[in-house]
Design a protein around this motif. Sequence first.
Motif, PDB file in Angstrom:
ATOM      1  N   UNK A   1      34.716  24.432  36.323  1.00  0.00           N
ATOM      2  CA  UNK A   1      35.430  25.188  37.348  1.00  0.00           C
ATOM      3  C   UNK A   1      34.533  26.279  37.919  1.00  0.00           C
ATOM      4  N   UNK A   2      34.371  26.241  39.237  1.00  0.00           N
ATOM      5  CA  UNK A   2      33.601  27.264  39.921  1.00  0.00           C
ATOM      6  C   UNK A   2      34.453  28.515  40.127  1.00  0.00           C
ATOM      7  N   UNK A   3      33.831  29.631  40.425  1.00  0.00           N
ATOM      8  CA  UNK A   3      34.618  30.844  40.714  1.00  0.00           C
ATOM      9  C   UNK A   3      35.520  30.630  41.934  1.00  0.00           C
ATOM     10  N   UNK A   4      36.577  31.384  42.000  1.00  0.00           N
ATOM     11  CA  UNK A   4      37.550  31.224  43.080  1.00  0.00           C
ATOM     12  C   UNK A   4      36.922  31.438  44.467  1.00  0.00           C
ATOM     13  N   UNK A   5      35.955  32.349  44.570  1.00  0.00           N
ATOM     14  CA  UNK A   5      35.338  32.611  45.865  1.00  0.00           C
ATOM     15  C   UNK A   5      34.499  31.436  46.350  1.00  0.00           C
ATOM     16  N   UNK A   6      34.069  30.561  45.441  1.00  0.00           N
ATOM     17  CA  UNK A   6      33.247  29.418  45.826  1.00  0.00           C
ATOM     18  C   UNK A   6      34.081  28.238  46.324  1.00  0.00           C
ATOM     19  N   UNK A   7      35.361  28.229  46.025  1.00  0.00           N
ATOM     20  CA  UNK A   7      36.236  27.135  46.447  1.00  0.00           C
ATOM     21  C   UNK A   7      36.986  27.558  47.707  1.00  0.00           C
TER      22      UNK A   7
END
Length: 133
Positions: free
Chosen positions: A112-118
């Motif tokens: 899971x990528x950080x929320x800002x990356x999605x």
Amino acid sequence: MPRSVGQAVSIVGALVIGQAAVEAGFISNAMVIVVAITAISSFALPSVSIALPIRILRFIIMGLAAIFGLLGIIVGFIAIILHLCSLKSFGVPYMTPFAPFITSDQKDNVIRLPRWAMKTRPKTLAKNHIRQE
């Protein structure tokens, strides 16, 4: 006998019969081990509605293994994966994150990528690909 004890006794009985079959030369040691592992792992399934299709697939894979060996197991698993890739649920492919491989949608599959990356929605799930909130 109670249900849980009856299942355990039947597994032990099957192992004894399997050992006798190996000593008689009907089957190999590896086949007894594979059948024992699949029988024991069937206790990990949470519900009967999941257990029945897996039990049927287990017998098909064991039949392929008995006839063709390791090649039969590989062909059986490839056939199962191809079938899963051909299914759709509500118009969305069943194996969505992996089967129609879209590089931009691989942000949340294994790691899971950080929320800002999605920033965008998956292309197979929505027509509107703008930022998800």
